[in-house]
Design a protein around this motif. Structure first.
Motif, PDB file in Angstrom:
ATOM      1  N   ARG A 113      66.145  79.644  63.666  1.00  0.00           N
ATOM      2  CA  ARG A 113      67.506  79.117  63.795  1.00  0.00           C
ATOM      3  C   ARG A 113      67.626  77.695  63.257  1.00  0.00           C
ATOM      4  O   ARG A 113      68.721  77.119  63.264  1.00  0.00           O
ATOM      5  N   PHE A 114      66.526  77.131  62.812  1.00  0.00           N
ATOM      6  CA  PHE A 114      66.559  75.779  62.262  1.00  0.00           C
ATOM      7  C   PHE A 114      67.438  75.755  61.022  1.00  0.00           C
ATOM      8  O   PHE A 114      67.287  76.583  60.116  1.00  0.00           O
ATOM      9  N   ASN A 115      68.392  74.821  60.982  1.00  0.00           N
ATOM     10  CA  ASN A 115      69.317  74.692  59.862  1.00  0.00           C
ATOM     11  C   ASN A 115      68.676  73.797  58.806  1.00  0.00           C
ATOM     12  O   ASN A 115      68.718  72.569  58.907  1.00  0.00           O
ATOM     13  N   VAL A 116      68.064  74.423  57.810  1.00  0.00           N
ATOM     14  CA  VAL A 116      67.299  73.690  56.805  1.00  0.00           C
ATOM     15  C   VAL A 116      68.255  72.960  55.859  1.00  0.00           C
ATOM     16  O   VAL A 116      69.211  73.532  55.341  1.00  0.00           O
ATOM     17  N   LEU A 117      67.971  71.685  55.623  1.00  0.00           N
ATOM     18  CA  LEU A 117      68.697  70.896  54.640  1.00  0.00           C
ATOM     19  C   LEU A 117      67.748  70.535  53.510  1.00  0.00           C
ATOM     20  O   LEU A 117      66.546  70.413  53.707  1.00  0.00           O
ATOM     21  N   GLY A 118      68.276  70.363  52.326  1.00  0.00           N
ATOM     22  CA  GLY A 118      67.436  70.024  51.186  1.00  0.00           C
ATOM     23  C   GLY A 118      68.284  69.621  50.005  1.00  0.00           C
ATOM     24  O   GLY A 118      69.513  69.561  50.071  1.00  0.00           O
ATOM     25  N   ASP A 178      62.273  63.724  51.672  1.00  0.00           N
ATOM     26  CA  ASP A 178      60.983  63.679  52.363  1.00  0.00           C
ATOM     27  C   ASP A 178      60.907  64.788  53.408  1.00  0.00           C
ATOM     28  O   ASP A 178      61.942  65.235  53.933  1.00  0.00           O
ATOM     29  N   PRO A 179      59.692  65.241  53.738  1.00  0.00           N
ATOM     30  CA  PRO A 179      59.570  66.374  54.673  1.00  0.00           C
ATOM     31  C   PRO A 179      60.066  66.069  56.081  1.00  0.00           C
ATOM     32  O   PRO A 179      60.175  66.980  56.905  1.00  0.00           O
ATOM     33  N   VAL A 233      57.546  69.555  62.990  1.00  0.00           N
ATOM     34  CA  VAL A 233      58.228  69.852  61.729  1.00  0.00           C
ATOM     35  C   VAL A 233      58.037  71.333  61.427  1.00  0.00           C
ATOM     36  O   VAL A 233      56.946  71.879  61.645  1.00  0.00           O
ATOM     37  N   VAL A 234      59.078  72.012  60.948  1.00  0.00           N
ATOM     38  CA  VAL A 234      58.954  73.434  60.615  1.00  0.00           C
ATOM     39  C   VAL A 234      59.395  73.664  59.173  1.00  0.00           C
ATOM     40  O   VAL A 234      60.367  73.065  58.690  1.00  0.00           O
ATOM     41  N   PHE A 248      54.358  75.154  60.215  1.00  0.00           N
ATOM     42  CA  PHE A 248      54.819  74.013  60.999  1.00  0.00           C
ATOM     43  C   PHE A 248      53.831  72.873  60.836  1.00  0.00           C
ATOM     44  O   PHE A 248      52.722  73.035  60.304  1.00  0.00           O
ATOM     45  N   MET A 249      54.218  71.698  61.338  1.00  0.00           N
ATOM     46  CA  MET A 249      53.341  70.538  61.267  1.00  0.00           C
ATOM     47  C   MET A 249      53.534  69.677  62.510  1.00  0.00           C
ATOM     48  O   MET A 249      54.658  69.483  62.975  1.00  0.00           O
ATOM     49  N   PHE A 250      52.429  69.209  63.081  1.00  0.00           N
ATOM     50  CA  PHE A 250      52.444  68.125  64.051  1.00  0.00           C
ATOM     51  C   PHE A 250      52.131  66.850  63.269  1.00  0.00           C
ATOM     52  O   PHE A 250      51.040  66.725  62.710  1.00  0.00           O
TER      53      PHE A 250
END
Length: 445
Positions: free
Chosen positions: A289-294, A302-303, A324-325, A408-410
């Motif tokens: 459900r994350f609304n990805v912007l780019g 940046d990430p 971060v996903v 994902f990222m921590f």
């Protein structure tokens, strides 16, 4: 019916309330929640009123986290805790400060091996590394888990920090003091500091990642010039409906305190909260459900644009740890190298893969695979491997949907110190540096 089947049928019937940081309320029995008084002289239905504070009483209202619980017995009614030193309970679980020296090398691991003996979520925790000092409530730790059994007759709470659980294989039913959360791969669960819970398996095995956040509680990032909408929406974070256990009999309660596990045997289940209200509550969230912007023109934001949750530090804009996903998204940048670019970063990054493939790394045996992870400490140079670089440099730049993976990222402000067990593990990929071999000189003057 097996325990896994019962847990799954329970999970399918769960209901939730929405909104991250909201003042939620719920009662499992009508009339259990007092109206107009947090701590009346006599709580309804013979219950005990108790406040659970996740922040200091005097922190600003916008940051304050607390909940009122109305329970069958108060938490104070318990015997003495004794320290657990048995290797089977805590030899794999470590906490900050770490005694090892931080390693500047790029590191990557294959998935954590499955246990052979019956192993529940708590016994299956395996610490990869972390930073900070748990006694000072700073920093974070990265754990993996691999389990083949449900937690039975015991519950767990973490006084050191909140737990962000990221399943990669197999579902979990998390029975908390506030009610139940059902999470599968693609979802996350956030268990606040001090909240007791039990993890039951929905399938025969479960595996995934855990970020233990010692610092300020996770919150949604500020949006700045993005405006009012985008990234993770508060309404998509779901809090549980009150559900209680009225169980008499021995229950082991394991408490993580200043890096050690402590145990006490209660004569009842502490998951006996009949009603509650507040904002120090557990949540689940669907990463899809994350609304990805780019970018819709050229180049890369940046990430940080993929930040779901952030734990702020005492320096504005510098996170103690971010989640971060890299969710499904369209790539449309013109005259742009579209995969994640080569870079060095003052922040330290641990990346995991939930499913599929990551668009900057080659998948397959010995590569970056679901359940595996990579650690790039501050200022370590990394980016796409040679095969990805060659392919993306020659690709036709038409609109491209990236929907075959979920990573994902921590990301954390301090170097991550890997534990000795992580640096000597059999699933450490000792040839990780080789993925950048063959990036030849192309310069022409």
């Amino acid at each position: 019916m097996s325990g896994d089947e019962r847990a799954r049928k329970t999970a399918e019937r769960l209901t939730y309330s929405s909104g991250f940081g909201n003042e939620h309320s719920s009662e499992a029995v009508p009339g259990a929640l007092p109206i107009g008084r947090n701590s009346p002289q006599r709580a309804p239905l013979g219950l005990y009123a108790e406040q659970l504070s996740g922040t200091a009483f005097t922190e600003p209202r916008a940051h304050n986290r607390r909940s009122w619980l109305y329970r069958i017995r108060p938490s104070a009614a318990h015997p003495k805790f004794v320290r657990l030193d048995a290797p089977s309970d805590n030899s794999r679980l470590h906490t900050a400060p770490f005694s090892e020296v931080p390693d500047p090398n790029r590191l990557r691991w294959s998935p954590l091996p499955d246990p052979v003996e019956p192993t529940d979520f708590l016994a299956g925790l395996w610490t990869l590394g972390g930073n900070g000092d748990v006694t000072q409530r700073t920093g974070m730790a990265i754990h993996l888990y691999a389990a083949n059994a449900s937690m039975t007759d015991r519950v767990f709470s973490d006084a050191d920090g909140e737990l962000l659980i990221v399943p990669e294989r197999g579902g979990l039913l998390l029975r908390t003091e506030f009610g139940m959360l059902h999470i599968e791969p693609g979802y996350i669960a956030l268990i606040p500091r001090g909240v007791r819970f039990r993890a039951e398996l929905l399938d025969g095995t479960a595996r995934g990642y855990v970020c233990e956040n010692y610092g300020q509680p996770f919150t949604l990032p500020e949006l700045g010039p993005i405006g009012a909408n985008g990234l993770a929406a508060a309404r998509d974070f779901l809090a549980p409906t009150a559900a209680y256990e009225e169980v008499e009999g021995p229950v082991e309660v394991v408490n993580k305190f200043c890096g050690r596990l402590w145990s006490a045997t209660y004569d009842h289940s502490p998951l006996d909260v009949v009603a509650w209200h507040g904002n120090h509550v557990p949540y689940r969230y669907d990463l899809r459900r994350f609304n990805v912007l780019g970018s819709i023109s050229y180049d890369h934001p940046d990430p940080s644009i993929f930040t779901v949750l952030t734990s702020p530090s005492d320096t504005p804009g510098l996170a103690s740890v971010d989640l971060v996903v890299f969710a499904p998204r369209w790539l449309v940048g013109e005259n742009t190298f579209r995969p994640p670019y080569f870079h060095r970063n003052v922040m330290s990054e641990y990346m995991g893969l939930i499913e599929g493939a990551y668009d900057a790394k080659t998948a397959g045996p010995g590569g970056f695979v679901p359940g595996g992870g990579s650690l790039h400490n501050m200022m370590s140079a990394h980016g796409p491997d040679r095969e990805t670089f060659d392919r993306a440099s020659a690709a036709e730049l038409k609109p491209q949907k990236v929907d075959d993976g979920l990573a994902f990222m921590f990301e954390t402000r301090w170097p991550v110190t890997a534990t000795s067990q992580a640096l000597t593990a059999g699933h450490l990929q000792r040839d990780y540096d080789d993925v950048w071999q063959g990036l030849e000189r192309n310069f022409r003057s």
